[in-house]
Design a protein around this motif. Structure first.
Motif, PDB file in Angstrom:
ATOM      1  N   UNK A   2       5.344  -4.934   9.718  1.00  0.00           N
ATOM      2  CA  UNK A   2       3.979  -5.405   9.914  1.00  0.00           C
ATOM      3  C   UNK A   2       3.028  -4.768   8.902  1.00  0.00           C
ATOM      4  N   UNK A   3       3.245  -3.482   8.579  1.00  0.00           N
ATOM      5  CA  UNK A   3       2.387  -2.802   7.610  1.00  0.00           C
ATOM      6  C   UNK A   3       2.510  -3.421   6.228  1.00  0.00           C
ATOM      7  N   UNK A   4       3.742  -3.789   5.833  1.00  0.00           N
ATOM      8  CA  UNK A   4       3.906  -4.391   4.512  1.00  0.00           C
ATOM      9  C   UNK A   4       3.281  -5.781   4.470  1.00  0.00           C
ATOM     10  N   UNK A   5       3.369  -6.518   5.565  1.00  0.00           N
ATOM     11  CA  UNK A   5       2.738  -7.838   5.631  1.00  0.00           C
ATOM     12  C   UNK A   5       1.223  -7.702   5.545  1.00  0.00           C
ATOM     13  N   UNK A   6       0.679  -6.725   6.255  1.00  0.00           N
ATOM     14  CA  UNK A   6      -0.757  -6.485   6.212  1.00  0.00           C
ATOM     15  C   UNK A   6      -1.186  -6.037   4.813  1.00  0.00           C
ATOM     16  N   UNK A   7      -0.388  -5.165   4.189  1.00  0.00           N
ATOM     17  CA  UNK A   7      -0.708  -4.702   2.842  1.00  0.00           C
ATOM     18  C   UNK A   7      -0.655  -5.862   1.844  1.00  0.00           C
ATOM     19  N   UNK A   8       0.341  -6.730   1.991  1.00  0.00           N
ATOM     20  CA  UNK A   8       0.443  -7.889   1.100  1.00  0.00           C
ATOM     21  C   UNK A   8      -0.746  -8.823   1.303  1.00  0.00           C
ATOM     22  N   UNK A   9      -1.143  -8.999   2.539  1.00  0.00           N
ATOM     23  CA  UNK A   9      -2.301  -9.850   2.850  1.00  0.00           C
ATOM     24  C   UNK A   9      -3.562  -9.267   2.220  1.00  0.00           C
TER      25      UNK A   9
END
Length: 111
Positions: A2-9
């Motif tokens: 979830x953190x990587x998805x949020x960072x990518x977003x």
């Protein structure tokens, strides 16, 4: 995950804001400088009719004042374009990312 998805977003959102900012800057540049050049053209015709015997250095001064704005602003716009799209300033982005990572690690270490 979830953190990587949020960072990518967040990264994608930041890129979109930079691109949008550049296109806003380009639009304002085109509108303002089109008006300046149109007014300059009509103004130069009026000046040349009124002051047929004017000093040539005064004419050069007027030209630099009228066309200096689009030229200098265009240079700044080029730098903005390079900052948004150009690979030449990627070291700035990498530095920003390293600093963000450093500050995030410091914040996580405090908790």
């Amino acid at each position: 995950m979830e953190n990587t998805t949020l960072a990518a977003y967040k990264s994608a959102e930041k890129k979109v804001k930079r691109i949008k900012g550049f296109y806003c800057h380009l639009t304002v540049y085109l509108i303002v400088n089109s008006l300046i050049l149109i007014l300059a053209y009509s103004g130069l015709q009026n000046i040349s009719e009124s002051f047929s015997g004017m000093d040539s250095e005064f004419g050069v001064w007027i030209i630099w004042n009228l066309f200096g704005t689009p030229l200098f602003w265009g240079f700044i716009l080029l730098i903005h374009w390079m900052r948004v799209f150009g690979p030449g300033l990627s070291f700035v982005r990498r530095w920003e990312e390293r600093q963000m990572q450093k500050f995030l690690e410091e914040e996580n270490g405090k908790r």
